[in-house]
Structures are given as C-alpha cells and as structure tokens.
Motif scaffolding. Structure first.
Motif, PDB file in Angstrom:
ATOM      1  N   ALA A 250      27.276   0.550  31.388  1.00 19.49           N
ATOM      2  CA  ALA A 250      26.068   1.146  31.961  1.00 19.49           C
ATOM      3  C   ALA A 250      25.183   1.804  30.916  1.00 19.49           C
ATOM      4  CB  ALA A 250      26.458   2.177  33.023  1.00 19.49           C
ATOM      5  N   GLN A 251      25.503   1.671  29.642  1.00 17.05           N
ATOM      6  CA  GLN A 251      24.761   2.359  28.579  1.00 17.05           C
ATOM      7  C   GLN A 251      23.260   2.130  28.713  1.00 17.05           C
ATOM      8  OE1 GLN A 251      25.991   4.482  26.668  1.00 17.05           O
ATOM      9  NE2 GLN A 251      24.851   4.663  24.789  1.00 17.05           N
ATOM     10  N   GLY A 252      22.516   3.225  28.741  1.00 13.22           N
ATOM     11  CA  GLY A 252      21.071   3.155  28.882  1.00 13.22           C
ATOM     12  C   GLY A 252      20.596   3.069  30.315  1.00 13.22           C
ATOM     13  N   GLY A 253      21.532   2.832  31.251  1.00 16.07           N
ATOM     14  CA  GLY A 253      21.163   2.648  32.648  1.00 16.07           C
ATOM     15  C   GLY A 253      21.729   3.727  33.546  1.00 16.07           C
ATOM     16  N   THR A 254      22.198   3.305  34.720  1.00 10.59           N
ATOM     17  CA  THR A 254      22.676   4.224  35.748  1.00 10.59           C
ATOM     18  C   THR A 254      24.110   3.877  36.130  1.00 10.59           C
ATOM     19  OG1 THR A 254      20.450   4.497  36.651  1.00 10.59           O
ATOM     20  CG2 THR A 254      22.274   5.082  38.092  1.00 10.59           C
ATOM     21  N   LYS A 270      37.495  15.144  32.499  1.00  8.00           N
ATOM     22  CA  LYS A 270      36.965  14.231  31.488  1.00  8.00           C
ATOM     23  C   LYS A 270      35.547  13.797  31.833  1.00  8.00           C
ATOM     24  CE  LYS A 270      41.476  12.602  29.937  1.00  8.00           C
ATOM     25  NZ  LYS A 270      42.311  11.459  29.559  1.00  8.00           N
ATOM     26  N   LEU A 271      35.283  13.623  33.135  1.00  4.73           N
ATOM     27  CA  LEU A 271      33.921  13.284  33.537  1.00  4.73           C
ATOM     28  C   LEU A 271      32.975  14.439  33.226  1.00  4.73           C
ATOM     29  CD1 LEU A 271      31.806  11.544  34.950  1.00  4.73           C
ATOM     30  CD2 LEU A 271      32.599  12.474  37.136  1.00  4.73           C
ATOM     31  N   LEU A 272      33.426  15.667  33.467  1.00  4.89           N
ATOM     32  CA  LEU A 272      32.596  16.827  33.177  1.00  4.89           C
ATOM     33  C   LEU A 272      32.237  16.876  31.695  1.00  4.89           C
ATOM     34  CD1 LEU A 272      31.300  19.470  34.177  1.00  4.89           C
ATOM     35  CD2 LEU A 272      33.486  20.606  33.682  1.00  4.89           C
ATOM     36  N   ARG A 273      33.203  16.542  30.840  1.00  6.18           N
ATOM     37  CA  ARG A 273      32.944  16.564  29.389  1.00  6.18           C
ATOM     38  C   ARG A 273      31.883  15.527  29.015  1.00  6.18           C
ATOM     39  NH1 ARG A 273      34.969  13.899  24.736  1.00  6.18           N
ATOM     40  NH2 ARG A 273      34.853  15.232  22.877  1.00  6.18           N
ATOM     41  N   VAL A 274      31.949  14.349  29.638  1.00  5.21           N
ATOM     42  CA  VAL A 274      30.941  13.333  29.341  1.00  5.21           C
ATOM     43  C   VAL A 274      29.557  13.813  29.763  1.00  5.21           C
ATOM     44  CG1 VAL A 274      30.211  10.962  29.782  1.00  5.21           C
ATOM     45  CG2 VAL A 274      32.637  11.485  29.604  1.00  5.21           C
ATOM     46  N   LEU A 275      29.489  14.457  30.937  1.00  2.00           N
ATOM     47  CA  LEU A 275      28.197  14.930  31.424  1.00  2.00           C
ATOM     48  C   LEU A 275      27.628  16.034  30.534  1.00  2.00           C
ATOM     49  CD1 LEU A 275      28.867  15.026  35.286  1.00  2.00           C
ATOM     50  CD2 LEU A 275      27.597  13.317  33.983  1.00  2.00           C
ATOM     51  N   GLU A 277      28.758  16.878  27.164  1.00  2.00           N
ATOM     52  CA  GLU A 277      28.717  16.579  25.722  1.00  2.00           C
ATOM     53  C   GLU A 277      28.099  15.221  25.401  1.00  2.00           C
ATOM     54  OE1 GLU A 277      29.478  18.976  23.784  1.00  2.00           O
ATOM     55  OE2 GLU A 277      30.323  20.252  25.362  1.00  2.00           O
ATOM     56  N   LYS A 278      27.933  14.368  26.421  1.00  2.00           N
ATOM     57  CA  LYS A 278      27.372  13.028  26.221  1.00  2.00           C
ATOM     58  C   LYS A 278      28.213  12.179  25.276  1.00  2.00           C
ATOM     59  CE  LYS A 278      23.707  13.951  28.720  1.00  2.00           C
ATOM     60  NZ  LYS A 278      23.523  13.340  30.045  1.00  2.00           N
ATOM     61  N   GLU A 279      29.529  12.333  25.339  1.00  3.95           N
ATOM     62  CA  GLU A 279      30.409  11.531  24.500  1.00  3.95           C
ATOM     63  C   GLU A 279      31.759  11.379  25.178  1.00  3.95           C
ATOM     64  OE1 GLU A 279      30.326  13.931  20.974  1.00  3.95           O
ATOM     65  OE2 GLU A 279      32.161  15.005  21.535  1.00  3.95           O
ATOM     66  N   PHE A 280      32.502  10.318  24.776  1.00  2.90           N
ATOM     67  CA  PHE A 280      33.822  10.067  25.352  1.00  2.90           C
ATOM     68  C   PHE A 280      34.633   9.210  24.380  1.00  2.90           C
ATOM     69  CE2 PHE A 280      31.127   6.564  26.541  1.00  2.90           C
ATOM     70  CZ  PHE A 280      31.935   5.435  26.425  1.00  2.90           C
ATOM     71  N   GLU A 281      35.933   9.112  24.656  1.00  3.45           N
ATOM     72  CA  GLU A 281      36.826   8.295  23.841  1.00  3.45           C
ATOM     73  C   GLU A 281      37.490   7.250  24.724  1.00  3.45           C
ATOM     74  OE1 GLU A 281      39.687  10.645  21.769  1.00  3.45           O
ATOM     75  OE2 GLU A 281      38.228  12.135  21.110  1.00  3.45           O
ATOM     76  N   GLN A 287      38.146   7.002  18.468  1.00  7.87           N
ATOM     77  CA  GLN A 287      36.724   6.829  18.206  1.00  7.87           C
ATOM     78  C   GLN A 287      35.913   7.512  19.305  1.00  7.87           C
ATOM     79  OE1 GLN A 287      35.375   2.790  18.350  1.00  7.87           O
ATOM     80  NE2 GLN A 287      33.397   3.245  17.402  1.00  7.87           N
ATOM     81  N   ILE A 288      34.938   8.307  18.912  1.00 14.21           N
ATOM     82  CA  ILE A 288      34.070   8.984  19.868  1.00 14.21           C
ATOM     83  C   ILE A 288      32.802   8.156  20.049  1.00 14.21           C
ATOM     84  CG2 ILE A 288      32.692  11.048  20.306  1.00 14.21           C
ATOM     85  CD1 ILE A 288      34.750  12.676  18.810  1.00 14.21           C
ATOM     86  N   LEU A 289      32.514   7.812  21.293  1.00 19.37           N
ATOM     87  CA  LEU A 289      31.339   7.006  21.612  1.00 19.37           C
ATOM     88  C   LEU A 289      30.287   7.870  22.303  1.00 19.37           C
ATOM     89  CD1 LEU A 289      33.052   3.761  22.975  1.00 19.37           C
ATOM     90  CD2 LEU A 289      32.312   4.276  20.646  1.00 19.37           C
ATOM     91  N   PHE A 290      29.042   7.594  21.991  1.00 20.35           N
ATOM     92  CA  PHE A 290      27.937   8.325  22.600  1.00 20.35           C
ATOM     93  C   PHE A 290      27.614   7.723  23.963  1.00 20.35           C
ATOM     94  CE2 PHE A 290      23.304   8.490  23.319  1.00 20.35           C
ATOM     95  CZ  PHE A 290      23.162   9.868  23.484  1.00 20.35           C
ATOM     96  N   SER A 291      27.272   8.555  24.910  1.00 19.49           N
ATOM     97  CA  SER A 291      26.955   8.096  26.263  1.00 19.49           C
ATOM     98  C   SER A 291      25.510   8.436  26.617  1.00 19.49           C
ATOM     99  CB  SER A 291      27.902   8.746  27.287  1.00 19.49           C
ATOM    100  OG  SER A 291      27.480   8.447  28.603  1.00 19.49           O
ATOM    101  N   ASP A 292      24.762   7.401  26.973  1.00 19.67           N
ATOM    102  CA  ASP A 292      23.408   7.595  27.483  1.00 19.67           C
ATOM    103  C   ASP A 292      23.350   6.962  28.873  1.00 19.67           C
ATOM    104  OD1 ASP A 292      20.701   7.912  27.943  1.00 19.67           O
ATOM    105  OD2 ASP A 292      20.123   6.182  26.734  1.00 19.67           O
ATOM    106  N   VAL A 293      23.830   7.691  29.861  1.00 21.57           N
ATOM    107  CA  VAL A 293      23.960   7.179  31.225  1.00 21.57           C
ATOM    108  C   VAL A 293      23.430   8.213  32.205  1.00 21.57           C
ATOM    109  CG1 VAL A 293      25.622   6.556  33.023  1.00 21.57           C
ATOM    110  CG2 VAL A 293      25.902   5.654  30.715  1.00 21.57           C
TER     111      VAL A 293
END
Length: 468
Positions: A250-254, A270-275, A277-281, A287-293
């Motif tokens: 969903a990167q870049g989307g919804t 873990k979902l709260l952390r993504v919301l 920090e905008k990142e997850f493993e 590896q830490i990945l950036f989230s733009d969702v």
C-alpha cells in the motif's frame, strides 16, 4: 588524374561501398524489407517473409507494410525522411532489434524506406534484449497489480439523500482531503468498505494502491506477516524470497483495516508504532522500512467498551479516532430505501421493480444485516419470481419466517425505567437467541442475520449466550 576523374572515382567507390554495405547487412540480418513513398512493400527477403507467415516473398509485394509486419514504423520513416537507427519491434516469436533508413533518389527526393532486422547477428545486444523483456514482464505485472489494487467505488455508489446519509458523505469528503486516520463505525452491512474506497478515490492518493485487510478473516498467527511482510527464510517453511506485507504493497496509497476490533493486543502496539514513527520491520528482519500509508479503519464493535474491558489499547484507539464517521443502520434511514432498492435491482439486471406495498413491507423491517441483507433479500426475490414486478407477498416469501421481520419495531422500554443501552442489549439478546433457535446453528444464524461468523461469536460472548 585530374579533379574530375578523382570525383568520378569517389562516386564509384561510394556507390560500391553502399552496395557492399547493403549486401553485408542484408545477408547477415534476420530480415530486410523495402517500401515505397506510400509504405507499400516493393521488396522483402525470403527470411523476413517466412518470419511473418508468408511462404513466398511475392505475396507481400504491393501490400501496406503494416499488413505484413504489424507495428512497423517504416511508413513514418518514408513520410518524414528521419531514420530510426535502433528500435525494438515486437513479433509473435520474439522481439527484434531493427534499423529503419529513408531512401532518396539521385536528386535527394524521398522515395521510400528500408528496414533491417538485426537481432540474430548483433550478439552484443543480447543483454539489451534480455533487459527489455524483463522490463516488459515487470511492467505487465505492475500494471496488473495496480489494477487489482485500485479502489472500485466512489461517493456516487454510497446511495442516499436522507439527512444521516448526507452527513456521512459530508464528513467523508472532508476526511478525504486530509492525511489523518479515519475510523468508520457502524453495524455490519452499512457500507463501511464502500465508503473507504470512496474516500481513497477522492483523496490525493487516488492514483496509488488501495489495500484492504480484514482482521477477522486471517488467523492470528499470520497477521503480523500479512501486515509487515517477511524476510527471506524468516521462519520454518518460509519462502527464500522476501514477501512484502500490506504496508509495503500500500506504499503511497491507502490501507483499509476492516474489523480492527478483532486485532490481537500484541499487534496493536506494533500498529501504533507504525502510525507514530512511520516505520516498521518485516518479520525476521532487522531492516527498518519507511511507511507512507494513509490508514482507514473500520469496526462494527464498540471500541470504547473494548478499551474499558482491556481488549483494545486506549492509545491506539485515540490515534485512530481522529476523524470518526458513524454509518447509520438502514433502520435509521428508511427514506433511502426506494433509491437503494432501485440501484440494487439495477445491478441484478432483469428489469425488476418494486410494487408500493413491497416498499411498505421493507420499511417495516428491522434490517439487522442492513444494506447487505437488503441486497441478499432482493436477489433471492428475483430468483424466486417469474415476472419483473416484486410485490409484498413475494418479498414476504423471500424473507421467510425470520425473526428480524417480526421484530422490525423494537420493544419499547419497560416501565421500570430501562435505559437506551439496556433496551438495545435486550433487543440484541432476543434477536440473537431467536436466530440461533430458528437456524439451529451459529453459521446459519450468521448467514441469515447478514453477519460474519466472527462478529456473531463476539456478540454472543459479550452477551453471555451459548452458541450451542
């Protein structure tokens, strides 16, 4: 030797070089074709003719070049006079590396064009061809994936002009313009997923993927991998290739999370952390990945009650509850029934319509399954009916002896001063108990009520009712 003789020798040498070059290229290439000013074939060698299904090269003479070589650009070269030195031509067998040159007469006038297919002899271009094929496959796969991940609905599909329906659309349109999380609240079948699609379609992310995940439909042990993906060989039996999760897709989307009230507690953190920090493993990776969702969540349960009971994290609830949108049940928007029925019957086809007494019957029904139940009822009625007109008797037959119809008018509060919540709990208890007794098992009861099995079990547990 005077200058005139030297010039004559130069011209002879030039012509011989051009003839020699043509013979070398023609003999070593996969094919050669010559067209006139109107792009009609005047000559084609035997190898090229066979490649395009002609037993005799003479069959191609006089034909427009595109009739023999689909996708050819020789007409463009013959008209513009501009060469196309290297290009790719797709054929039914394999792509060809081709060269196209204009042909001029002794006065410099454009009289046609010549094309060479060079694939078989230019071995040094093999990496280019392989890369081209790989890119074509990747492009086709990406197009297919994006098409499958596009939102299917807009606000036009959320039908209703009643005050509750218009308020929902008003809030949803405002939410579409923002990046804030949206929490859709409502009973099952009220159109939460359709509204999530519509919000994405109206948002700046509309050209990016729309990915949905139902918490109640995936085993708890697989949810984390579905969310965040897995590293190669993350666990026994895992693929040797990395598997992307829904956040990556969903990167870049919804990302739409349905029935979020069923999310396990450990995953909520873990979902709260993504919301935040905008990142997850990914699972099994450092590896830490950036989230733009952009996140849209939906639930048919009472999240505030779940927070009080400790089954849902308060911090996650507050993070999701930035823009709550409550979708009203169908019984609270009876004015929308005619338009909804018309739209649903149009989807079913067959030119069906409702008689006035049928609409009156539908207006008295309780609709515990809401729009999903309405659609199922209308579809069942059209299958049972021979004509295009559906009357009250036909709909009553399609409804059958189901508890929801008998309980269309909820019992009024008792004289003891029953609160609204207590009255609703009593009504729900009686509804579920009657449905179980009538259906004989929980699966059939859930189907009749228009509920998912997990939602029914959750409500039964909350009310202390045995599923038998």
């Amino acid at each position: 030797m005077n200058s005139a003789d030297r010039l004559k020798d130069y011209q002879v040498t030039r012509l011989q070089a051009m003839r020699s070059l043509f013979e070398i290229v023609e003999q070593s290439s996969e094919g050669t074709v010559i067209v006139d000013r109107e792009a009609r074939i005047v000559w084609i060698n035997e190898r090229y003719a066979r490649r395009f299904g002609l037993a005799d090269p003479a069959e191609a003479l006089g034909q427009p070049v595109e009739n023999v070589i689909p996708g050819s650009l020789l007409r463009e070269v013959a008209h513009s006079g501009q060469p196309i030195l290297l290009d790719m031509l797709d054929t039914s067998k394999e792509p060809l590396v081709v060269m196209r040159l204009p042909i001029r007469d002794e006065h410099g006038q454009l009289i046609g064009a010549i094309g060479f297919a060079l694939f078989d002899e230019l071995k040094n271009l093999s990496p280019l061809v392989s890369h081209y094929l790989s890119m074509q496959e990747e492009l086709a796969s990406t197009r297919s994936l994006l098409q499958a991940r596009q939102a299917r609905y807009g606000f036009a599909q959320f039908i209703g002009t009643s005050a509750p329906a218009l308020e929902v659309k008003h809030r949803a349109r405002r939410g579409a313009a923002s990046e804030a999380p949206i929490l859709l609240l409502g009973e099952t079948g009220t159109g939460k997923e359709l509204l999530a699609h519509a919000i994405h379609t109206a948002s700046p992310r509309a050209h990016k993927p729309f990915v949905s995940l139902n918490m109640a439909a995936i085993p708890e042990s697989l949810l984390e991998a579905e969310f965040f993906g897995t590293a190669p060989g993350a666990f026994t039996g895992a693929s040797r290739k990395a598997r992307p999760g829904k956040f990556q897709i969903a990167q870049g989307g919804t990302l739409f999370l349905d029935e979020i009230g069923d999310m396990p507690l450990h995953l909520q953190g873990k979902l709260l952390r993504v919301l935040q920090e905008k990142e997850f493993e990914p699972v099994g990776s450092n590896q830490i990945l950036f989230s733009d969702v952009r996140l849209i969540a939906a639930t048919s349960c009472d999240l505030e009650a779940a927070v009080r009971q400790g089954s849902f994290r308060a911090d996650l609830y507050y993070r999701l509850n930035v823009l709550p949108i409550r979708l009203p049940p169908l019984r609270e928007r009876p004015d929308d029934l005619p338009a909804l029925c018309e739209a649903l019957l149009a989807q079913l086809g067959g030119g069906y319509r409702l008689a006035p007494d049928a609409l009156a019957l539908l207006a008295r029904h309780g609709w515990p399954g809401n729009i999903r139940e309405l659609r199922n009822l209308l579809e069942r009625a059209t299958l049972l009916n021979d004509g295009p007109l559906l009357d009250a008797a036909m709909l009553a037959a399609a409804l059958g002896p189901q508890p929801p119809l008998a309980m269309a008018n909820p019992p009024s509060p008792s004289a003891s001063g029953e609160s609204y919540r207590q009255a609703m709990q009593r009504f729900e208890r009686e509804l579920l108990e009657n449905a179980l007794a009538s259906a004989g098992n929980a699966l059939e009861a859930a189907r009749r009520l228009g509920l998912s099995r997990s939602t029914l079990y959750r409500r039964l547990a909350a009310l202390g009712i045995s599923s038998r």
